[in-house]
Design an enzyme around this catalytic site. Sequence first.
Site, PDB file in Angstrom:
ATOM      1  N   CYS A 162     -64.402 -92.589  74.556  1.00  0.00           N
ATOM      2  CA  CYS A 162     -65.718 -92.796  73.928  1.00  0.00           C
ATOM      3  C   CYS A 162     -66.420 -91.443  73.813  1.00  0.00           C
ATOM      4  O   CYS A 162     -66.633 -90.777  74.816  1.00  0.00           O
ATOM      5  CB  CYS A 162     -66.601 -93.681  74.797  1.00  0.00           C
ATOM      6  SG  CYS A 162     -65.903 -95.277  75.184  1.00  0.00           S
TER       7      CYS A 162
ATOM      8  N   CYS B 279     -62.447 -88.361  79.955  1.00  0.00           N
ATOM      9  CA  CYS B 279     -61.674 -89.253  79.101  1.00  0.00           C
ATOM     10  C   CYS B 279     -61.965 -88.995  77.628  1.00  0.00           C
ATOM     11  O   CYS B 279     -63.096 -88.733  77.239  1.00  0.00           O
ATOM     12  CB  CYS B 279     -62.013 -90.706  79.450  1.00  0.00           C
ATOM     13  SG  CYS B 279     -61.223 -91.908  78.386  1.00  0.00           S
TER      14      CYS B 279
ATOM     15  N   TYR C 210     -55.176-102.343  49.658  1.00  0.00           N
ATOM     16  CA  TYR C 210     -55.038-101.814  51.027  1.00  0.00           C
ATOM     17  C   TYR C 210     -55.227-102.984  51.997  1.00  0.00           C
ATOM     18  O   TYR C 210     -56.045-102.931  52.913  1.00  0.00           O
ATOM     19  CB  TYR C 210     -56.058-100.710  51.313  1.00  0.00           C
ATOM     20  CG  TYR C 210     -56.155 -99.639  50.247  1.00  0.00           C
ATOM     21  CD1 TYR C 210     -55.396 -98.476  50.337  1.00  0.00           C
ATOM     22  CD2 TYR C 210     -57.005 -99.796  49.149  1.00  0.00           C
ATOM     23  CE1 TYR C 210     -55.491 -97.491  49.361  1.00  0.00           C
ATOM     24  CE2 TYR C 210     -57.098 -98.816  48.171  1.00  0.00           C
ATOM     25  CZ  TYR C 210     -56.344 -97.666  48.286  1.00  0.00           C
ATOM     26  OH  TYR C 210     -56.456 -96.700  47.317  1.00  0.00           O
TER      27      TYR C 210
ATOM     28  N   CYS D 287     -69.850 -94.666  82.062  1.00  0.00           N
ATOM     29  CA  CYS D 287     -68.481 -94.556  82.589  1.00  0.00           C
ATOM     30  C   CYS D 287     -68.359 -93.356  83.524  1.00  0.00           C
ATOM     31  O   CYS D 287     -68.743 -92.243  83.165  1.00  0.00           O
ATOM     32  CB  CYS D 287     -67.517 -94.397  81.418  1.00  0.00           C
ATOM     33  SG  CYS D 287     -65.820 -94.173  81.955  1.00  0.00           S
TER      34      CYS D 287
ATOM     35  N   CYS E  13     -64.023 -96.558  56.033  1.00  0.00           N
ATOM     36  CA  CYS E  13     -64.126 -96.010  57.392  1.00  0.00           C
ATOM     37  C   CYS E  13     -64.501 -94.538  57.333  1.00  0.00           C
ATOM     38  O   CYS E  13     -64.481 -93.857  58.354  1.00  0.00           O
ATOM     39  CB  CYS E  13     -62.813 -96.215  58.146  1.00  0.00           C
ATOM     40  SG  CYS E  13     -61.408 -95.475  57.324  1.00  0.00           S
TER      41      CYS E  13
ATOM     42  N   GLU F 132     -50.413-103.670  49.526  1.00  0.00           N
ATOM     43  CA  GLU F 132     -50.359-102.845  50.734  1.00  0.00           C
ATOM     44  C   GLU F 132     -49.063-102.043  50.704  1.00  0.00           C
ATOM     45  O   GLU F 132     -48.016-102.558  50.293  1.00  0.00           O
ATOM     46  CB  GLU F 132     -50.416-103.783  51.964  1.00  0.00           C
ATOM     47  CG  GLU F 132     -49.906-103.239  53.265  1.00  0.00           C
ATOM     48  CD  GLU F 132     -50.717-102.087  53.826  1.00  0.00           C
ATOM     49  OE1 GLU F 132     -51.957-102.153  53.832  1.00  0.00           O
ATOM     50  OE2 GLU F 132     -50.085-101.090  54.239  1.00  0.00           O
TER      51      GLU F 132
ATOM     52  N   CYS G 124     -62.619 -99.591  82.769  1.00  0.00           N
ATOM     53  CA  CYS G 124     -63.022 -99.148  81.435  1.00  0.00           C
ATOM     54  C   CYS G 124     -63.850-100.278  80.841  1.00  0.00           C
ATOM     55  O   CYS G 124     -63.346-101.376  80.627  1.00  0.00           O
ATOM     56  CB  CYS G 124     -61.796 -98.870  80.576  1.00  0.00           C
ATOM     57  SG  CYS G 124     -62.232 -98.555  78.858  1.00  0.00           S
TER      58      CYS G 124
ATOM     59  N   GLN H 290     -56.932-105.902  63.789  1.00  0.00           N
ATOM     60  CA  GLN H 290     -58.183-105.178  64.035  1.00  0.00           C
ATOM     61  C   GLN H 290     -58.545-105.252  65.519  1.00  0.00           C
ATOM     62  O   GLN H 290     -58.449-106.318  66.115  1.00  0.00           O
ATOM     63  CB  GLN H 290     -59.301-105.808  63.213  1.00  0.00           C
ATOM     64  CG  GLN H 290     -59.142-105.592  61.721  1.00  0.00           C
ATOM     65  CD  GLN H 290     -59.854-104.344  61.229  1.00  0.00           C
ATOM     66  OE1 GLN H 290     -60.428-103.593  62.013  1.00  0.00           O
ATOM     67  NE2 GLN H 290     -59.796-104.106  59.947  1.00  0.00           N
TER      68      GLN H 290
HETATM   69  N1  SAH Z   1     -57.736-104.396  54.914  1.00  0.00           N
HETATM   70  C1  SAH Z   1     -56.954-104.332  56.115  1.00  0.00           C
HETATM   71  C2  SAH Z   1     -56.388-102.948  56.461  1.00  0.00           C
HETATM   72  C3  SAH Z   1     -57.197-101.755  56.115  1.00  0.00           C
HETATM   73  S1  SAH Z   1     -56.566-100.256  56.783  1.00  0.00           S
HETATM   74  C4  SAH Z   1     -57.734-104.918  57.275  1.00  0.00           C
HETATM   75  O1  SAH Z   1     -58.914-105.179  57.156  1.00  0.00           O
HETATM   76  O2  SAH Z   1     -57.157-105.134  58.324  1.00  0.00           O
HETATM   77  C5  SAH Z   1     -55.926 -99.450  55.352  1.00  0.00           C
HETATM   78  C6  SAH Z   1     -54.569 -99.964  54.912  1.00  0.00           C
HETATM   79  O3  SAH Z   1     -54.192 -99.264  53.729  1.00  0.00           O
HETATM   80  C7  SAH Z   1     -53.438 -99.734  55.898  1.00  0.00           C
HETATM   81  O4  SAH Z   1     -52.810-100.960  56.155  1.00  0.00           O
HETATM   82  C8  SAH Z   1     -52.483 -98.764  55.168  1.00  0.00           C
HETATM   83  O5  SAH Z   1     -51.124 -99.008  55.452  1.00  0.00           O
HETATM   84  C9  SAH Z   1     -52.787 -99.076  53.734  1.00  0.00           C
HETATM   85  N2  SAH Z   1     -52.503 -98.031  52.726  1.00  0.00           N
HETATM   86  C10 SAH Z   1     -52.585 -96.692  52.870  1.00  0.00           C
HETATM   87  N3  SAH Z   1     -52.374 -96.065  51.691  1.00  0.00           N
HETATM   88  C11 SAH Z   1     -52.148 -97.030  50.768  1.00  0.00           C
HETATM   89  C12 SAH Z   1     -51.888 -97.013  49.352  1.00  0.00           C
HETATM   90  N4  SAH Z   1     -51.824 -95.875  48.676  1.00  0.00           N
HETATM   91  N5  SAH Z   1     -51.744 -98.200  48.727  1.00  0.00           N
HETATM   92  C13 SAH Z   1     -51.810 -99.366  49.413  1.00  0.00           C
HETATM   93  N6  SAH Z   1     -52.060 -99.451  50.753  1.00  0.00           N
HETATM   94  C14 SAH Z   1     -52.231 -98.290  51.424  1.00  0.00           C
END
Ligand code: SAH
Length: 462
Positions: A88, A85, A319, A79, A415, A340, A166, A290
Amino acid sequence: MKQPSQKIFSQNKTFNIDITGLTHEGQGVGKIEGFVVFVDGVLPGENVDIKIVKQTKSYAVGRLVNIKNSSADRVKPFCPVYDKCGGCAVQHMSYQAQLDFKKDTVLQNIRRIGGLQNIKVNNTIGMENPFKYRNKVQYPVGSDKGDIRIGFYETRSHNIIDSNLCDIQPDESNNIRDVVRDFCKDEGIAIYDEKTGKGLLRHVMVRKGFKTEEIMVVLVVNGNKLAKSDELVNKLLEYFPDIKSIILNVNTRNTNIILGDKNICIYGQKYITDYIGSFKFEISPLSFFQVNPIQTEVLYEKALEYAGLSGNETVFDLYCGIGTISLFLSQKAKHVVGVEVVADAICDAKRNAEINGVSNVEFLVGEAEKVIPELYAQGVKADVVVVDPPRKGCDQLLLNTLVEMQPQRIVYVSCNPSTLARDLKYLTEHGFEAKEVQPVDMFPWTGHVESIIWMQLVDKNK
Ligand code: SAH
């Protein structure tokens, strides 16, 4: 933590350091007399000269002056605005080296923090073509002495770099930006100034459905309308017939948050559609989705494989966001419960189940560490639990309940390798065995490390 001496912080002096690691933001990590220093644009294994540009109590930031010993993994960034930037961070590292580095980061964390020496960590699953992979871009718009800029923020600043291309965005995202910029110039559209709070156009967001090719353009404005928006709509449609939705998003607040709450649809539908695997999703301007749909599918397939379902299981997807993993799991489970904390995401999750005709899932709003102990107290148990927490990892209360509940398997999507390793240590000390780890590259050319791990309940009778 070691405190810095004045000597280290002399900004005139050049220091020679070895780079030993990379942060998740892609900054190189080295030390001066035991004190941690972060440096952009360097690689592990390199020996470099730096100058100190910033200091805090616990770390310093250095600027690269000279590479004395260069890594064999170093490549020329593709790039032209890479140096400026903030997008990346590791374009100066070959793609294969990035994949190796991500695997090694997971391995080292699991060994060092998790205390597991013999765990199997597979090679990172990379992208065949690690370009044009993002399905969403949010360009800030600014003006500098009358010159309109639509691009990306410079690293750790709000200066806008207006590049022509980009390479991690699809062509349409680059081209739509150019059309909007030319239109604003030609028509004298008032550009928002974050210092004075005056002007209209703040951001341009483009989303693309990779499987459907549907495109959404969101014009974020500091007001309820945009002058000559009809003409802009016509111009965009003339060049990009795949546009299915154009939205004015109203954001009149003086904030760094990009999108406001109100959307006005000025062309087509209020949402676009895309698929992950065979599941269909409706994506609105504010929906979470995503950003790398190709690797998301890879990650979710792995989650399904590691869940080892036969069709009789109750599964918790904790989550769960908008319920994407829950839908994947529903294909092979008896019943899935998604949890969630964000209520809007749960609304989307319910809608997603409905439009896909999936009836064996239910979604609950709340913190996993509150909801799951409550369910367990009521006698609700899971055979398999999938967790996908944010960077801070799982709450201890949740881990305690999982240890009591004793699901046959836990699949952990992470992550952040360090919190993964911490949680893994606890679970392996309390009845689970870590079987296999699979890193998946979700964000090529960045330091971001995503991995998925399969844990199995230890059979005490064996
Ligand atoms: N599994 C989903 C999102 C993962 S990101 C996917 O694959 O798209 C993590 C998620 O956890 C987010 O949506 C965030 O809002 C949620 N989160 C954060 N803290 C939390 C908690 N204490 N209990 C439940 N969800 C939570």
